[in-house]
Structure formats: C-alpha cells, structure tokens
Write a protein that holds these residues in place. Structure first.
Motif, PDB file in Angstrom:
ATOM      1  N   GLN A  35       0.782  -1.917  -3.314  1.00  0.00           N
ATOM      2  CA  GLN A  35       0.255  -2.796  -4.349  1.00  0.00           C
ATOM      3  C   GLN A  35      -0.968  -3.523  -3.832  1.00  0.00           C
ATOM      4  O   GLN A  35      -0.990  -3.975  -2.681  1.00  0.00           O
ATOM      5  CB  GLN A  35       1.340  -3.815  -4.739  1.00  0.00           C
ATOM      6  CG  GLN A  35       1.017  -4.591  -5.997  1.00  0.00           C
ATOM      7  CD  GLN A  35       2.262  -5.249  -6.589  1.00  0.00           C
ATOM      8  OE1 GLN A  35       3.232  -5.499  -5.883  1.00  0.00           O
ATOM      9  NE2 GLN A  35       2.236  -5.518  -7.877  1.00  0.00           N
ATOM     10  N   SER A  36      -1.974  -3.639  -4.675  1.00  0.00           N
ATOM     11  CA  SER A  36      -3.227  -4.313  -4.314  1.00  0.00           C
ATOM     12  C   SER A  36      -3.818  -3.724  -3.045  1.00  0.00           C
ATOM     13  O   SER A  36      -4.278  -4.453  -2.152  1.00  0.00           O
ATOM     14  CB  SER A  36      -3.007  -5.822  -4.154  1.00  0.00           C
ATOM     15  OG  SER A  36      -2.471  -6.367  -5.342  1.00  0.00           O
ATOM     16  N   ASN A  56       4.078   3.503  -5.738  1.00  0.00           N
ATOM     17  CA  ASN A  56       2.703   3.063  -5.998  1.00  0.00           C
ATOM     18  C   ASN A  56       2.634   2.209  -7.265  1.00  0.00           C
ATOM     19  O   ASN A  56       2.905   2.685  -8.365  1.00  0.00           O
ATOM     20  CB  ASN A  56       1.789   4.278  -6.141  1.00  0.00           C
ATOM     21  CG  ASN A  56       0.348   3.862  -6.374  1.00  0.00           C
ATOM     22  OD1 ASN A  56      -0.012   2.700  -6.168  1.00  0.00           O
ATOM     23  ND2 ASN A  56      -0.471   4.799  -6.789  1.00  0.00           N
ATOM     24  N   ASP A  58      -0.251   0.516  -7.961  1.00  0.00           N
ATOM     25  CA  ASP A  58      -1.682   0.399  -8.275  1.00  0.00           C
ATOM     26  C   ASP A  58      -2.140   1.465  -9.270  1.00  0.00           C
ATOM     27  O   ASP A  58      -1.481   2.492  -9.441  1.00  0.00           O
ATOM     28  CB  ASP A  58      -2.517   0.554  -6.999  1.00  0.00           C
ATOM     29  CG  ASP A  58      -2.511  -0.691  -6.133  1.00  0.00           C
ATOM     30  OD1 ASP A  58      -2.127  -1.768  -6.637  1.00  0.00           O
ATOM     31  OD2 ASP A  58      -2.898  -0.571  -4.961  1.00  0.00           O
ATOM     32  N   SER A  59      -3.274   1.221  -9.890  1.00  0.00           N
ATOM     33  CA  SER A  59      -3.897   2.238 -10.748  1.00  0.00           C
ATOM     34  C   SER A  59      -4.451   3.368  -9.904  1.00  0.00           C
ATOM     35  O   SER A  59      -4.472   4.527 -10.330  1.00  0.00           O
ATOM     36  CB  SER A  59      -5.015   1.611 -11.574  1.00  0.00           C
ATOM     37  OG  SER A  59      -4.477   0.619 -12.422  1.00  0.00           O
ATOM     38  N   LYS A  78       0.001   6.070 -10.252  1.00  0.00           N
ATOM     39  CA  LYS A  78       0.608   4.788 -10.623  1.00  0.00           C
ATOM     40  C   LYS A  78       2.030   4.993 -11.141  1.00  0.00           C
ATOM     41  O   LYS A  78       2.275   5.836 -12.001  1.00  0.00           O
ATOM     42  CB  LYS A  78      -0.237   4.103 -11.697  1.00  0.00           C
ATOM     43  CG  LYS A  78       0.311   2.741 -12.087  1.00  0.00           C
ATOM     44  CD  LYS A  78      -0.576   2.034 -13.100  1.00  0.00           C
ATOM     45  CE  LYS A  78      -0.051   0.633 -13.368  1.00  0.00           C
ATOM     46  NZ  LYS A  78      -0.892  -0.107 -14.325  1.00  0.00           N
TER      47      LYS A  78
END
Ligand SMILES: [Cu+2]
Length: 109
Positions: A35-36, A56, A58-59, A78
C-alpha cells in the motif's frame, strides 16, 4: 510373550508413531499488504515452511520478488493477492520488480 506383554509393546509402538504428529508445528500464514508503494510490514519474521500472502492495495501493479529467487508472487493488480511459501531459513530480501526501490525482508529461522 504373554498377552499382557504383547499389549505393552503395541501401546509403545502406537505412542512412538503418534508423537511426531503431535509435536509437528502447523504452518502459519502471514500477511503483507502492499500500500502506498510500500510493503507492510516491510520486516517480517516467520518460521521455515510458513506461507506469506501479499495483497496489493494500490492502483499500480506490484510484485513481491525475493532477491535470492526463493519466491515470487508474480505481477499483482489492484486487489489481487499472491501467496508464497518460505522454504529456506535465512533473511530473504525482496523487492517489487515494477518499482525496484520498494524493498522488504522476510526472516525465516
Ligand atoms: Cu511495485
């Protein structure tokens, strides 16, 4: 051999055969969120034989890939997860193949 003695031998054999199953440790699954652009936790301690699930959030796509080649989640989009087994003792540094600056370590002992 008397009937009583034979039974004692059989009980002893049964106990010996059962003991390894009782003392064997069940493998644990651990979770690492991505994340991030970071692995969380980035530093994880496990036992040999345990599994680790990377998810995951995140995008951007990510991987969890061991530098020593001992595990690789493959590319995770994602919301996707990948589970790897930690089969060898030692500190396994890993990174993301898409973003090589993303790093973590799994310590197995
Ligand atoms: Cu990445």
């Amino acid at each position: 051999m008397t009937p009583v003695n034979r039974r004692s031998v059989l009980l002893g054999l049964t106990a010996a055969a059962t003991l390894p199953a009782l003392t064997a440790r069940a493998a644990t699954n651990h979770n690492v969120a991505i994340q991030s652009m970071k692995f969380a936790p980035a530093d994880l301690r496990v036992a040999v034989g345990d599994t680790v699930t990377f998810t995951n959030m995140d995008s951007a796509p990510h991987t969890g890939s061991a530098k020593d080649g001992s595990f690789d989640t493959g590319r995770l989009s994602k919301g996707q997860s990948g589970t790897v087994k930690i089969g060898a003792a030692g500190d396994h540094a890993y990174f993301c193949k898409v973003h090589p600056n993303m790093k973590g370590v799994i310590r197995a002992g």
